[in-house]
Write a protein that holds these residues in place. Structure first.
Motif, short mmCIF file in Angstrom:
data_model
loop_
_atom_site.label_atom_id
_atom_site.label_comp_id
_atom_site.label_asym_id
_atom_site.label_seq_id
_atom_site.Cartn_x
_atom_site.Cartn_y
_atom_site.Cartn_z
N ASP A 157 0.90 -1.50 0.27
CA ASP A 157 0.28 -0.26 -0.24
C ASP A 157 0.90 1.09 0.06
O ASP A 157 1.69 1.29 1.16
CB ASP A 157 -1.38 0.32 1.20
CG ASP A 157 -1.11 1.31 1.20
OD1 ASP A 157 -1.87 2.51 0.50
OD2 ASP A 157 -2.47 1.99 2.53
N GLY A 203 -2.46 7.44 -5.38
CA GLY A 203 -2.58 8.80 -6.46
C GLY A 203 -2.38 7.86 -7.74
O GLY A 203 -2.82 8.98 -8.59
N SER A 236 -4.75 11.48 6.58
CA SER A 236 -4.48 11.96 8.02
C SER A 236 -4.27 13.74 7.53
O SER A 236 -3.31 14.07 8.18
CB SER A 236 -3.51 11.72 8.56
OG SER A 236 -3.32 10.28 8.06
N SER A 237 -4.12 14.65 6.32
CA SER A 237 -4.51 15.63 5.98
C SER A 237 -5.08 16.69 6.93
O SER A 237 -6.32 16.02 7.18
CB SER A 237 -4.38 16.28 4.39
OG SER A 237 -6.01 15.95 4.22
P1 5GP Z 1 -0.12 6.01 -3.13
O1 5GP Z 1 -0.62 4.86 -3.77
O2 5GP Z 1 -0.85 7.34 -3.04
O3 5GP Z 1 0.96 6.47 -2.93
O4 5GP Z 1 -0.59 5.95 -1.15
C1 5GP Z 1 -1.97 5.35 -1.12
C2 5GP Z 1 -1.67 4.92 0.67
O5 5GP Z 1 -1.29 6.13 1.49
C3 5GP Z 1 -2.82 5.24 1.51
O6 5GP Z 1 -3.86 3.93 0.85
C4 5GP Z 1 -2.55 5.09 2.65
O7 5GP Z 1 -2.26 3.78 2.88
C5 5GP Z 1 -1.06 5.51 2.13
N1 5GP Z 1 -1.80 7.64 3.08
C6 5GP Z 1 -3.10 7.71 2.85
N2 5GP Z 1 -3.71 9.62 3.65
C7 5GP Z 1 -2.70 9.99 4.42
C8 5GP Z 1 -2.15 10.21 4.57
O8 5GP Z 1 -2.55 11.29 4.97
N3 5GP Z 1 -1.01 10.16 5.28
C9 5GP Z 1 -0.57 9.15 5.40
N4 5GP Z 1 0.83 9.17 6.31
N5 5GP Z 1 -1.06 8.42 4.85
C10 5GP Z 1 -1.92 8.39 3.93
#
Ligand code: 5GP
Length: 380
Positions: free
Chosen positions: A223, A247, A301-302
């Motif tokens: 993840d 993303g 968590s923003s």
């Molecule tokens: P991406 O595919 O965008 O690189 O990562 C997605 C993952 O980022 C989500 O599934 C979740 O685990 C993590 N994530 C989402 N929002 C936040 C946040 O506000 N803070 C943190 N630490 N991780 C987040």
């Protein structure tokens, strides 16, 4: 204090070495994988890609679209009980590919109980569950996961996030979890590493946790941190059973959330009318259409997410997520085709007949440079 000297890897530290293959076409590759689980009595047949349970990507629309590829959606936890009941009653055909997300609060558990009771009373099947907290290293988390396991023995439970083998084992053995979600600090809109210094390079995390989970008949989901289709291939190569994407799917048409639109004229050419379409959106001579241009995308968590869902940032917390404005990327369907096409192609380069075979055939090479960037900025 202790230092671990071994090199730990991220996706962009490696490439996958090609090898002799007897596959003659990408169409021979099977992207569907059959799973059985250590606890759930259910089995699952799917393309093991998951939309993240963020309030943009974990939408009902995403679930409908991804189900066409037999891929999975973890719905975000901010839908109301009635919205969930309504969705599941009317979409029982895709139910096995949809996970309901909850945290560990009593409010979340009560909501899921209510939704599942209603579905059962109406003789409907209940969906699987994703238990999601930013820091999966607490005793309380393991206990709560086990409580949910006892309530619903048949469903598949995915829970996280952690990045180390001992906690992966703990969640499977004592938490009754089937799929452990791996990744701390690697997400596209995550600032945990900036605020806390905590994290683990994603590829090494999944290699180490994958070994631990597989030894117990469990599975892992990588993840966070996938930026291009190649990263998803590397995650599968490195032992991930599932890959979760935030993303990469954000900004595609199935996302929920705050879109910015522009009005443009249907009948006139694109370039010359750019001005007209802004100041004459309702002129009948120039019929217009509304188009998605940007999406507000933010970490769960923003500050933005906490203001929206929890009425602000509590005074003992800090925001650990970014808020960005990303351009519209087109249809989710196109992005999924691109991703699955990349996986099929990677399989043919290494002689893997299916995603299940992928890690067995993977040999990583450590590199200083993964690809040539000279024309990247001219990309259309
Ligand atoms: P991406 O595919 O965008 O690189 O990562 C997605 C993952 O980022 C989500 O599934 C979740 O685990 C993590 N994530 C989402 N929002 C936040 C946040 O506000 N803070 C943190 N630490 N991780 C987040």
């Amino acid at each position: 204090m202790k230092i671990i000297d071994d090199i730990k890897l991220d996706f962009n530290d490696v490439l996958i070495r090609p090898r002799r293959s007897n596959l003659s076409s990408r169409s021979e590759v099977d992207t569907i994988r059959e799973f059985s689980f250590p606890h759930a009595s259910r089995k699952l047949s799917c393309s093991p890609i998951m939309a993240a349970n963020m309030d943009t990507t974990g939408s009902f629309e995403m679930a409908k679209c991804l189900s066409k590829f037999q891929a999975i959606t973890c719905l975000h936890k901010h839908y109301t009980a009635n919205q969930l009941i309504n969705f599941f009653e009317n979409n029982q055909n895709i139910l096995h590919l949809v996970f309901c997300s909850i945290g560990t609060s009593q409010k979340d558990i009560d909501k899921i109980k209510y939704v599942y009771n209603q579905l059962k009373e109406n003789n409907k099947n209940i969906p699987n569950i994703c238990i999601d907290i930013a820091n999966g290293y607490s005793e309380n988390f393991v206990n709560k996961a086990y409580t949910i396991r006892k309530m619903y023995p048949e469903i598949i439970i995915i829970a996280g996030n952690v990045v180390t083998p001992e906690m992966t084992e703990e969640l499977i053995l004592r938490g009754g979890v089937d799929i452990v979600k791996i990744g701390i600090g690697s997400g596209s809109v995550c600032t945990t590493r900036l605020k806390t210094g905590i994290g683990y390079p994603q590829l090494s995390a999944i290699m180490e946790c994958g070994d631990a989970a597989h030894g117990l008949g469990g599975h892992i989901c990588s993840d966070g941190g996938c930026v291009i289709p190649a990263d998803i291939c590397k995650a599968f190569g490195g032992n991930a059973d599932f890959v979760m994407l935030g993303g990469m799917l954000a900004g595609t048409d199935c996302c929920d959330g705050e879109w910015e639109y522009e009005w443009r004229c249907k009948t006139l050419g694109e370039d010359e009318t750019r001005n007209k379409e802004w100041w004459q959106p309702f002129d009948p001579q120039y019929p217009t259409e509304k188009r998605k241009v940007y999406l507000k995308f933010y970490g769960m968590s923003s500050k933005e997410a906490m203001s929206k869902h929890d009425g602000g940032v509590a005074n003992y917390r800090t925001s650990e997520g970014r808020c960005v404005r990303i351009p519209y990327k087109g249809t989710t369907q196109n992005i999924m085709q691109d991703i699955l096409g990349g996986i099929r192609s990677a399989c043919t380069y290494i002689g893997a007949k299916s995603i299940k075979d992928f890690s067995k055939k993977t040999i990583f090479i450590r590199v200083n440079n993964t690809h040539n960037r000279i024309y990247e900025k001219y990309d259309k």
